[in-house]
Scaffold this active site. Structure first.
Site, PDB file in Angstrom:
ATOM      1  CE  LYS A 169     -39.379 -27.799 -25.571  1.00 50.23           C
ATOM      2  NZ  LYS A 169     -40.405 -27.926 -26.594  1.00 50.23           N
ATOM      3  NE  ARG A 180     -43.443 -27.144 -32.987  1.00 47.67           N
ATOM      4  CZ  ARG A 180     -43.415 -27.663 -31.924  1.00 47.67           C
ATOM      5  NH1 ARG A 180     -43.776 -26.481 -30.989  1.00 47.67           N
ATOM      6  NH2 ARG A 180     -42.749 -28.794 -32.036  1.00 47.67           N
TER       7      ARG A 180
HETATM    8  C1  PLP Z   1     -40.616 -29.410 -25.731  1.00 40.67           C
HETATM    9  C2  PLP Z   1     -41.465 -30.401 -26.365  1.00 40.67           C
HETATM   10  C3  PLP Z   1     -41.550 -31.679 -26.220  1.00 40.67           C
HETATM   11  C4  PLP Z   1     -41.791 -31.762 -24.904  1.00 40.67           C
HETATM   12  O1  PLP Z   1     -42.908 -31.782 -24.600  1.00 40.67           O
HETATM   13  P1  PLP Z   1     -43.786 -31.521 -23.138  1.00 40.67           P
HETATM   14  O2  PLP Z   1     -45.294 -31.327 -23.038  1.00 40.67           O
HETATM   15  O3  PLP Z   1     -43.009 -30.836 -22.176  1.00 40.67           O
HETATM   16  O4  PLP Z   1     -44.256 -33.094 -22.764  1.00 40.67           O
HETATM   17  C5  PLP Z   1     -41.237 -32.873 -26.919  1.00 40.67           C
HETATM   18  N1  PLP Z   1     -41.186 -32.949 -28.107  1.00 40.67           N
HETATM   19  C6  PLP Z   1     -40.738 -31.805 -29.363  1.00 40.67           C
HETATM   20  C7  PLP Z   1     -40.780 -31.754 -30.668  1.00 40.67           C
HETATM   21  C8  PLP Z   1     -41.135 -30.423 -28.436  1.00 40.67           C
HETATM   22  O5  PLP Z   1     -40.521 -29.280 -28.976  1.00 40.67           O
END
Ligand code: PLP
Length: 608
Positions: free
Chosen positions: A36, A131
């Site tokens: 993302k 969250r």
């Molecule tokens: C963005 C996200 C991740 C990845 O997080 P990083 O800190 O970039 O490794 C993992 N799980 C969820 C639910 C996320 O939204």
């Protein structure tokens, strides 16, 4: 290149993914690579997959569609629960989704059942970050009610930490997750494929050896994309590389000015009252990037002796007094980005995204293999094509010599009709991990017709190449539509036009070539075909070119324009292979001669 751009180093991303995936594998943890941060850029996803992640994770449908359109068949996890209205898209496009609300799970189940499918879900548990997630007391009742639904399967449970509440993963909270997993397996009598213990921030426990046994999945973005600058703030993980994504902008002013503004101070354009210490006169530079492009607070200049003083919507003001080497107007300055800055730059339409390889691509040797079908072979022999390439100092290799083909070899394929493009592309795809395609043809070849033997017909070769005729095309995912350019198009059926409109293929019709000129069209075509690839294949059909007295090319590009296109291809040094079709004994003698002289131009023949 002008204007701000993010350069994305695919080599670093691949190596970071390899480091993370290998270290996780030692602990029995499988990694999903989170794309993302780069808006689901397919080149980035492929680099992660080459590095060894077992699947991809994305939060947005637009990005998931982009990955799937590129022929990426790896499992994809949706990182965010969808709105109820998009339940169908979830079932259709992803392999597993994170869920925490029964109402949405019910809707997904209803739709999956109607589609005759069972959709995998991961139930999210809130362990204190506040969250998304089911509160632990409600977990078993939710599991029980979900088990009654026929259209979904609980494939695992997971948690998210360190996002909203900034709660760190610890052996204690992740231990609780494992305990919940065991309890569900025991009481509900099911077995879970995934116990997903969070994101990059959980890697710290893995390195410390305190990741609880039982955690078997992590969803990792930041550590792969940025080398863990934010995750491993205090103690870097040395094996990871920084700066896979760098922002670059142009310096548009450099002047010596006082360090304190002059006059009565009020509010800046963003409603703040800034304070500037007096450091005397300093040399300052302005770069052409601002708050409209990027989260300025997340930028760290890479150039030694420079710092960011502030920014407005389009101007970034820097102190370059102590810059080493000095900074001047017209120079480019680069910045390391925080995760927030990267997200904002990647989603800004003002910032160009340029995926690239840091590894030097083996320079093409002047060595070419010639492959021809029966009809074309006679034409090539008669025209002495091998000898002409040898006269251009190419080493011409026989097709049978495959065993001793060195890297960097080029290939020329010739055929009686457009179907030669398929075997030619397949051979090149087999030797590269990502390539582009420049097709110079009057027709789109995007129909969906097969011959009696089930092979794609001449008017359907691009459909076949892009995987539209099979579940998964033979050429994907190495060949992404984002790297495909059609040039010189004059004919497309309504069905083909509709396909082109929703595809990510770039088209330059004859009208575009007239309007832009061949030089600009080719520059753009080559840029698209080389974005994040190791080079491109060129496919040429004589019908693209108007040759006087020959009806088939009527309305096409001129002979001179065709030469120009081929010369620019040769100049770019990006061509790996080429096919030329329509070469039969019955082709007009002059057309044959012109066609082969275009081919020579593509291989670098010049007048002087
Ligand atoms: C963005 C996200 C991740 C990845 O997080 P990083 O800190 O970039 O490794 C993992 N799980 C969820 C639910 C996320 O939204």
């Amino acid at each position: 290149m002008s204007g701000p751009e993010v350069a994305i180093d695919l080599g670093r991303i691949e190596r970071n993914a390899r480091v993370v995936a290998a270290r996780c594998a030692e602990a029995g943890v499988k990694v999903f690579g989170v794309t993302k941060g780069t808006c689901g850029m397919p080149q980035v996803a492929r680099a992660m997959l080459r590095g060894g992640v077992v699947g991809l994770a994305e939060s947005r449908f637009e990005n998931i569609r982009r990955l799937r359109d590129s022929g990426i068949a790896a499992p994809i996890m949706l990182l965010r629960s969808p709105p109820v209205a998009r339940a169908e898209e979830v079932v259709r496009s992803v392999d597993i989704s994170l869920q925490s609300e029964l109402a949405i799970i019910r809707e997904i189940s209803r739709i999956a059942e109607r589609m005759g499918k069972v959709h995998d879900i991961m139930l999210m548990v809130d362990l204190g970050d506040l969250r998304e997630g089911i509160w632990p007391n409600d977990l078993l009742p939710t599991v029980e009610q979900t088990l009654e639904l026929k259209g979904v399967r609980i494939a695992g449970i997971g948690t998210n930490l360190g996002c909203f509440g900034a709660i760190m993963p610890t052996p204690d909270n992740l231990g609780q997750l494992v305990a919940h997993a065991y309890k569900i397996e025991r009481l509900a009598g099911i077995s879970l494929d995934f116990v997903s213990g969070g994101a990059s921030s959980s890697l710290q426990l893995l390195l410390d050896g305190t990741l609880p046994a039982g955690i078997n999945n992590l969803r990792v973005g930041e550590a792969i994309l940025q080398g863990g600058i934010e995750t491993f703030r205090e103690q870097p993980w040395e094996a990871l590389e920084f700066d896979a994504c760098r922002l670059t902008a142009d310096v548009i002013e450099v002047k010596k000015k006082p360090s304190r503004p002059i006059g009565q101070s009020g509010y800046d354009a963003f409603g703040n009252q800034p304070y500037f210490p007096d450091e005397g006169d300093r040399l300052r530079a302005i770069a052409n990037i601002g708050r409209e492009d990027v989260l300025v607070e997340g930028l760290t200049p890479i150039h030694k002796g420079t710092r960011v003083l502030g920014a407005s919507s389009d101007h970034l003001v820097m102190d370059v007094n102590d810059a080493d080497p000095p900074v001047g107007v017209g120079d480019r300055v680069s910045f390391r980005m925080s995760y927030g800055a990267m997200l904002s730059a990647m989603t800004s339409e003002y910032v160009e995204k340029v995926p690239m390889h840091d590894v030097e691509i083996a320079p093409r040797r002047k060595m070419v293999q010639i492959v021809a079908d029966r009809r074309a072979a006679a034409v090539l022999a008669k025209q002495g094509v091998g000898a002409r390439l040898e006269a251009m100092e190419y080493d011409v290799v026989e097709p049978g010599d495959a065993a001793r083909l060195p890297a960097g070899l080029m290939r020329l394929s010739a055929g009686g009709d457009r179907r030669i493009a398929l075997s030619a592309l397949a051979a090149t795809v087999g030797e590269t991990h990502s390539l582009g395609l420049i097709r110079i043809d009057s027709r789109a070849a995007l129909e969906m017709q097969r011959d009696a033997a089930g092979a794609a017909m001449e008017n359907s070769v691009l459909s076949q190449a892009l995987g539209r005729m099979d579940e998964k095309g033979p050429l994907q995912p190495q060949l992404s539509p984002e790297n495909v350019v059609l040039l010189g198009l004059r004919e497309a059926s309504p069905a083909e036009a509709a396909v082109l409109k929703q595809s990510r293929v770039t088209v330059f019709t004859m009208a575009d070539i007239d309007a832009m000129g061949m030089r600009d069209v080719m520059r753009e075509a080559i840029r698209i075909a080389t974005r994040g690839t190791v080079g491109f294949h060129v496919s040429y059909t004589p019908a693209a070119t108007e040759i006087s007295g020959w009806a088939e090319g009527s309305g096409g590009m001129t002979v001179r324009e065709t030469h120009q296109a081929m010369e620019l291809i040769a100049l770019s040094a990006g061509m790996i292979s080429m096919d030329v079709s329509g070469l039969t004994a019955s082709l007009d003698e002059r057309v044959t001669a012109e066609t082969l002289s275009f081919v020579m131009s593509a291989f670098g023949k010049r007048i002087l």
